[in-house]
Design a protein around this motif. Structure first.
Motif, PDB file in Angstrom:
ATOM      1  N   ASP A 234       0.922  -1.056  -0.075  1.00 32.36           N
ATOM      2  CA  ASP A 234       0.001  -0.035  -0.053  1.00 32.36           C
ATOM      3  C   ASP A 234       0.761   1.342   0.025  1.00 32.36           C
ATOM      4  O   ASP A 234       0.516   2.301  -0.733  1.00 32.36           O
ATOM      5  N   ILE A 235       1.743   1.135   1.044  1.00 35.25           N
ATOM      6  CA  ILE A 235       2.752   2.585   0.887  1.00 35.25           C
ATOM      7  C   ILE A 235       3.496   2.535  -0.380  1.00 35.25           C
ATOM      8  O   ILE A 235       3.838   3.698  -0.766  1.00 35.25           O
ATOM      9  N   ASP A 236       3.908   1.694  -0.836  1.00 38.56           N
ATOM     10  CA  ASP A 236       4.831   1.545  -2.002  1.00 38.56           C
ATOM     11  C   ASP A 236       3.987   2.008  -3.266  1.00 38.56           C
ATOM     12  O   ASP A 236       4.455   3.092  -3.909  1.00 38.56           O
ATOM     13  N   ARG A 237       3.073   1.449  -3.254  1.00 42.01           N
ATOM     14  CA  ARG A 237       1.966   2.219  -4.503  1.00 42.01           C
ATOM     15  C   ARG A 237       1.644   3.600  -4.140  1.00 42.01           C
ATOM     16  O   ARG A 237       1.720   4.577  -5.098  1.00 42.01           O
ATOM     17  N   THR A 238       1.402   4.194  -2.908  1.00 43.53           N
ATOM     18  CA  THR A 238       0.825   5.507  -2.778  1.00 43.53           C
ATOM     19  C   THR A 238       2.153   6.619  -2.839  1.00 43.53           C
ATOM     20  O   THR A 238       1.723   7.510  -3.651  1.00 43.53           O
ATOM     21  N   ILE A 239       3.402   6.333  -2.317  1.00 40.77           N
ATOM     22  CA  ILE A 239       4.383   7.041  -2.632  1.00 40.77           C
ATOM     23  C   ILE A 239       4.893   7.155  -4.120  1.00 40.77           C
ATOM     24  O   ILE A 239       5.124   8.166  -4.547  1.00 40.77           O
ATOM     25  N   ARG A 240       4.785   5.943  -4.750  1.00 39.67           N
ATOM     26  CA  ARG A 240       5.293   6.081  -6.273  1.00 39.67           C
ATOM     27  C   ARG A 240       4.235   7.128  -6.905  1.00 39.67           C
ATOM     28  O   ARG A 240       4.680   7.629  -7.922  1.00 39.67           O
ATOM     29  N   ASP A 241       3.090   7.247  -6.586  1.00 39.42           N
ATOM     30  CA  ASP A 241       2.096   7.870  -7.324  1.00 39.42           C
ATOM     31  C   ASP A 241       2.245   9.374  -6.708  1.00 39.42           C
ATOM     32  O   ASP A 241       1.305  10.246  -7.361  1.00 39.42           O
ATOM     33  N   TYR A 242       2.980   9.807  -5.715  1.00 38.65           N
ATOM     34  CA  TYR A 242       3.097  11.154  -5.372  1.00 38.65           C
ATOM     35  C   TYR A 242       3.456  11.974  -6.605  1.00 38.65           C
ATOM     36  O   TYR A 242       4.135  11.651  -7.251  1.00 38.65           O
ATOM     37  N   PRO A 243       2.679  13.188  -6.769  1.00 40.84           N
ATOM     38  CA  PRO A 243       3.393  14.275  -7.688  1.00 40.84           C
ATOM     39  C   PRO A 243       4.853  14.527  -7.493  1.00 40.84           C
ATOM     40  O   PRO A 243       5.035  14.960  -6.230  1.00 40.84           O
ATOM     41  N   GLY A 244       5.396  14.599  -8.211  1.00 40.69           N
ATOM     42  CA  GLY A 244       6.994  15.000  -8.115  1.00 40.69           C
ATOM     43  C   GLY A 244       7.718  13.722  -7.961  1.00 40.69           C
ATOM     44  O   GLY A 244       9.028  14.140  -8.054  1.00 40.69           O
ATOM     45  N   VAL A 245       7.250  12.601  -7.726  1.00 43.00           N
ATOM     46  CA  VAL A 245       8.365  11.403  -7.388  1.00 43.00           C
ATOM     47  C   VAL A 245       8.785  10.971  -8.868  1.00 43.00           C
ATOM     48  O   VAL A 245       7.935  10.395  -9.636  1.00 43.00           O
ATOM     49  N   LEU A 246      10.017  10.882  -8.845  1.00 39.60           N
ATOM     50  CA  LEU A 246      10.792  10.294  -9.959  1.00 39.60           C
ATOM     51  C   LEU A 246      11.038   8.989  -9.990  1.00 39.60           C
ATOM     52  O   LEU A 246      11.120   8.180 -10.907  1.00 39.60           O
ATOM     53  N   TYR A 247      11.393   8.590  -8.699  1.00 34.69           N
ATOM     54  CA  TYR A 247      11.710   7.069  -8.455  1.00 34.69           C
ATOM     55  C   TYR A 247      11.616   6.818  -7.157  1.00 34.69           C
ATOM     56  O   TYR A 247      11.862   7.546  -6.382  1.00 34.69           O
ATOM     57  N   TYR A 248      11.260   5.819  -7.014  1.00 33.68           N
ATOM     58  CA  TYR A 248      10.933   5.054  -5.725  1.00 33.68           C
ATOM     59  C   TYR A 248      11.350   3.608  -5.526  1.00 33.68           C
ATOM     60  O   TYR A 248      10.971   3.064  -6.413  1.00 33.68           O
ATOM     61  N   ALA A 249      12.125   3.469  -4.334  1.00 32.25           N
ATOM     62  CA  ALA A 249      12.654   1.976  -4.198  1.00 32.25           C
ATOM     63  C   ALA A 249      12.549   1.687  -2.815  1.00 32.25           C
ATOM     64  O   ALA A 249      13.031   2.324  -1.885  1.00 32.25           O
ATOM     65  N   ARG A 250      12.342   0.306  -2.687  1.00 35.93           N
ATOM     66  CA  ARG A 250      12.319   0.042  -1.096  1.00 35.93           C
ATOM     67  C   ARG A 250      13.145  -1.629  -1.142  1.00 35.93           C
ATOM     68  O   ARG A 250      12.338  -2.267  -1.732  1.00 35.93           O
ATOM     69  N   TYR A 251      14.045  -1.654  -0.263  1.00 38.96           N
ATOM     70  CA  TYR A 251      14.765  -2.991  -0.057  1.00 38.96           C
ATOM     71  C   TYR A 251      14.461  -3.332   1.373  1.00 38.96           C
ATOM     72  O   TYR A 251      15.200  -2.841   2.208  1.00 38.96           O
ATOM     73  N   VAL A 252      13.444  -4.080   1.532  1.00 36.85           N
ATOM     74  CA  VAL A 252      13.089  -4.541   3.022  1.00 36.85           C
ATOM     75  C   VAL A 252      12.632  -3.299   3.565  1.00 36.85           C
ATOM     76  O   VAL A 252      11.385  -2.765   3.402  1.00 36.85           O
ATOM     77  N   ASP A 253      13.385  -2.952   4.551  1.00 34.81           N
ATOM     78  CA  ASP A 253      12.867  -1.524   5.513  1.00 34.81           C
ATOM     79  C   ASP A 253      13.643  -0.250   4.889  1.00 34.81           C
ATOM     80  O   ASP A 253      13.401   0.935   5.190  1.00 34.81           O
ATOM     81  N   ASP A 254      14.552  -0.274   3.963  1.00 39.22           N
ATOM     82  CA  ASP A 254      15.358   0.820   3.385  1.00 39.22           C
ATOM     83  C   ASP A 254      14.974   1.299   2.289  1.00 39.22           C
ATOM     84  O   ASP A 254      14.570   0.764   1.117  1.00 39.22           O
ATOM     85  N   ILE A 255      14.590   2.818   2.225  1.00 36.07           N
ATOM     86  CA  ILE A 255      13.815   3.373   1.326  1.00 36.07           C
ATOM     87  C   ILE A 255      14.586   4.530   0.784  1.00 36.07           C
ATOM     88  O   ILE A 255      15.257   5.157   1.446  1.00 36.07           O
ATOM     89  N   ILE A 256      14.506   4.537  -0.596  1.00 39.77           N
ATOM     90  CA  ILE A 256      15.225   5.874  -1.258  1.00 39.77           C
ATOM     91  C   ILE A 256      13.907   6.236  -2.482  1.00 39.77           C
ATOM     92  O   ILE A 256      13.126   5.594  -2.890  1.00 39.77           O
ATOM     93  N   ILE A 257      13.854   7.669  -2.078  1.00 35.88           N
ATOM     94  CA  ILE A 257      13.060   8.441  -3.217  1.00 35.88           C
ATOM     95  C   ILE A 257      13.590   9.667  -4.004  1.00 35.88           C
ATOM     96  O   ILE A 257      14.322  10.201  -3.223  1.00 35.88           O
ATOM     97  N   VAL A 258      13.677   9.626  -5.222  1.00 40.29           N
ATOM     98  CA  VAL A 258      14.087  10.800  -5.831  1.00 40.29           C
ATOM     99  C   VAL A 258      12.898  11.670  -6.227  1.00 40.29           C
ATOM    100  O   VAL A 258      12.144  11.009  -7.083  1.00 40.29           O
ATOM    101  N   PHE A 259      12.910  12.938  -6.064  1.00 39.65           N
ATOM    102  CA  PHE A 259      11.889  13.641  -6.458  1.00 39.65           C
ATOM    103  C   PHE A 259      12.124  15.123  -6.605  1.00 39.65           C
ATOM    104  O   PHE A 259      13.124  15.701  -6.299  1.00 39.65           O
ATOM    105  N   CYS A 260      11.336  15.863  -7.426  1.00 44.04           N
ATOM    106  CA  CYS A 260      11.136  17.091  -7.741  1.00 44.04           C
ATOM    107  C   CYS A 260       9.987  17.704  -7.052  1.00 44.04           C
ATOM    108  O   CYS A 260       8.786  17.395  -7.679  1.00 44.04           O
TER     109      CYS A 260
END
Length: 451
Positions: A234-260
C-alpha cells in the motif's frame, strides 16, 4: 486454481524444485531415502563401467548384463519413489493434525535484533515452504532486486537534472508491523484457503506466546518476509504515485525516493507526507538514518544505499563502497588474523591447520567462488558483490589494510604466499577459487557475527 494443500503431491514438487537448486532434502530429512539414492548412484556407475567394457564381452552377454543393470536401477528408483511418497504422506498428516506446532524459539546470532527459528524437521520445513509458495503465487509477492535498484539509481543520478534524494528506513521493521492488519487482510481475502490461513495464524500465535506482544513478525522465519512485503504494498503504491516523485525503491525496510517537489511544496512538506504515510501503517521512520540530499549540476552530493556510495559531481557519478561495507571487510580481515594468532604458537599440527585456514580465508575474501551444491551456478566474491564500482580506490585501501596484517606475521613463507592475494586484482581479473562445502563452513565460521 492453485492447489494450496499441504499434501504429499505438493511436497514432491518442493523436493523437485529444491533438488534443481542443489538442495538435497532427502539427506537432510530422510536418511533411508538417501541410502537408496547412494545405491542408485553406485548402480549407475556400474552401468557406465559395463558400457566401457562392451568390446570385451560377447553381444549376448553384454545385452544380458546391461538389461539386468537397467532393471536394478529402475527397481531402486521405484523403491525410492515409494518410500519418498510414504514419508511425505507422514509429513502431510503431521502438518494437518490438530496439535501441529512449529516450535518457534529465539536464537542468538550476535545481532541487535532478536532472531527466531522454527524447529528443524521435515514437517516445519515443508509447511513453511508450501505457505510461502501459496502467498508468492497468489499475491505475486517478491523482494526487490538489489542489483536492479542500484543500476536504476546509477542511471537516474548520473544525469544533470536537478533533483532531491530522500533516504530513510523503518525502525524495527519486522518487530513493528501490526499483525492484526495482516490477519484481517488475509481473513477478508478469499484467495488463501483455510488451511493456509491456519498455518499463518499458528506461526504468529507461537511468536506472540514467546514475545508477549500482539505486534510484529518473527525475524528469521521465511514467511515473515512475504507477509511484510504484502503489508508494504500500500505504501509503495501510494508514494510512487505522489506528484513529483521520479523514482521510488524499497529494499526490505530501506527506502530511497528521488523527487522534484512542485513550486508550492518544499522538501520538508514532502518529508511530512512520507512520514505520515509510514505512520498510517503503524510504523516509524528511523530519524538517524533519514536525510534529504540536493543534487544539481553546480554542486557535489553523496548518498549511500544498498552497499554503494553514489558520489554525484557536476554531470558525473562515481560508485564506491559504503563506509559500512569497507569496515565490514576490515572486521573480517581482523577476525581472520586474530583466529590464526590464537593458534600460531600451538603445537605444529595445530598451527599447520590454522595456517591453512588463514590462507583459505584470505583467498575467499580477495577472490570469487561458485557456491557449492548449487545448480544455478550462483557466484559470490569481491567482484560479484561490488560489480558496479566505477573507482577501485576502496579496494586499494583494503589491500593496504591487508598488507599491514600480513607484515605482522613472523613466518616469511606465509607472508609471501598471502602477499599474492589482492582485493583489487581479485576484482579486476575476477579470479576464482574452489572451496568445498566443508571449507566454506570453516571459512565463514569466524565471521558469523559480522554484519
Amino acid at each position: 486454481m492453485l492447489d494450496q494443500s499441504f499434501s504429499a503431491t505438493n511436497f514432491l514438487k518442493i523436493v523437485d524444485i529444491e533438488n534443481r537448486k542443489g538442495n538435497y532434502l532427502e539427506g537432510e530429512f530422510f536418511p533411508d531415502i538417501e541410502e537408496i539414492s547412494k545405491e542408485i548412484h553406485v548402480a549407475k556407475n556400474k552401468l557406465r563401467k559395463l558400457k566401457q567394457k562392451k568390446s570385451t564381452l560377447s553381444e549376448e552377454e553384454y545385452e544380458e548384463k546391461k538389461a539386468a543393470a537397467i532393471a536394478n536401477i529402475e527397481d531402486l528408483k521405484g523403491q525410492k519413489e515409494d518410500l519418498l511418497n510414504e514419508e511425505l504422506n507422514k509429513v502431510s498428516s503431521q502438518i494437518n493434525s490438530k496439535g501441529f506446532s512449529f516450535g518457534i524459539k529465539e536464537v542468538d546470532v550476535g545481532m541487535p535484533k532478536k532472531v527466531y527459528v522454527a524447529e528443524h524437521n521435515a514437517a516445519t520445513y515443508f509447511a513453511l515452504k508450501q505457505v510461502q509458495h501459496n502467498i508468492r503465487r497468489l499475491y505475486k509477492v517478491k523482494q526487490a532486486n538489489r542489483h536492479q535498484i542500484v543500476c536504476q539509481l546509477r542511471e537516474l543520478l548520473g544525469d544533470r537534472f536537478p533533483k532531491y534524494i530522500l533516504r530513510t528506513d523503518i525502525s524495527s521493521f519486522y518487530e513493528s508491523i501490526p499483525r492484526k492488519h495482516i490477519l484481517k487482510k488475509l481473513r477478508d481475502d478469499p484467495l488463501l484457503t483455510l488451511s493456509s490461513k491456519k498455518i499463518i495464524r499458528r506461526i504468529l500465535f507461537e511468536y506472540s506466546a514467546i514475545t508477549g506482544s500482539d505486534v510484529g513478525l518473527p525475524r528469521g522465519i521465511g514467511i515473515s518476509a512475504y507477509l511484510a512485503e504484502l503489508y508494504m504494498r500500500d505504501i509503495d503504491r501510494t508514494i510512487r504515485d505522489y506528484p513529483g516523485v521520479l523514482y521510488y525503491a524499497r529494499y526490505v525496510d530501506d527506502i530511497i525516493i528521488v523527487f522534484c517537489p512542485s513550486p508550492n511544496t518544499g522538501t520538508m512538506a514532502f518529508m511530512r507526507l512520507i512520514v505520515s504515510e509510514i505512520k498510517r501503517l503503524g510504523l516509524t521512520r528511523n530519524k538517524k538514518k533519514t536525510q534529504i540530499i540536493k543534487s544539481d549540476p553546480s554542486a557535489t552530493a553523496c548518498v549511500q544505499y544498498l552497499g554503494y556510495k553514489y558520489q554525484i559531481g557536476s554531470g558525473s557519478l562515481e560508485l564506491r563502497m559504503t563506509d559500512k561495507k569497507i569496515n565490514r571487510y576490515k572486521q573480517r580481515i581482523d577476525l581472520t588474523f586474530s583466529a590464526y594468532a590464537k593458534k600460531a604458537n600451538k603445537p605444529k599440527k595445530t598451527e599447520n591447520k590454522a595456517r591453512a585456514l588463514l590462507e583459505k580465508r584470505v583467498r575467499f575474501l580477495t577472490s570469487n567462488t561458485r557456491l557449492v551444491n548449487n545448480k544455478k551456478n550462483v557466484v559470490s566474491g569481491i567482484f560479484f558483490s561490488n560489480s558496479l564500482l566505477t573507482k577501485l580506490d576502496d579496494l586499494q585501501i583494503l589491500d593496504k589494510y591487508l598488507s599491514k596484517k600480513i607484515a605482522g606475521l613472523t613466518n616469511p613463507k606465509l607472508q609471501n604466499r598471502l602477499s599474492e592475494q589482492s582485493f583489487k586484482n581479485g576484482f579486476k581479473t575476477r579470479e576464482y577459487h574452489k572451496f568445498s562445502a566443508k571449507d566454506l563452513s570453516e571459512i565463514v565460521e569466524v565471521w558469523n557475527h559480522v554484519y
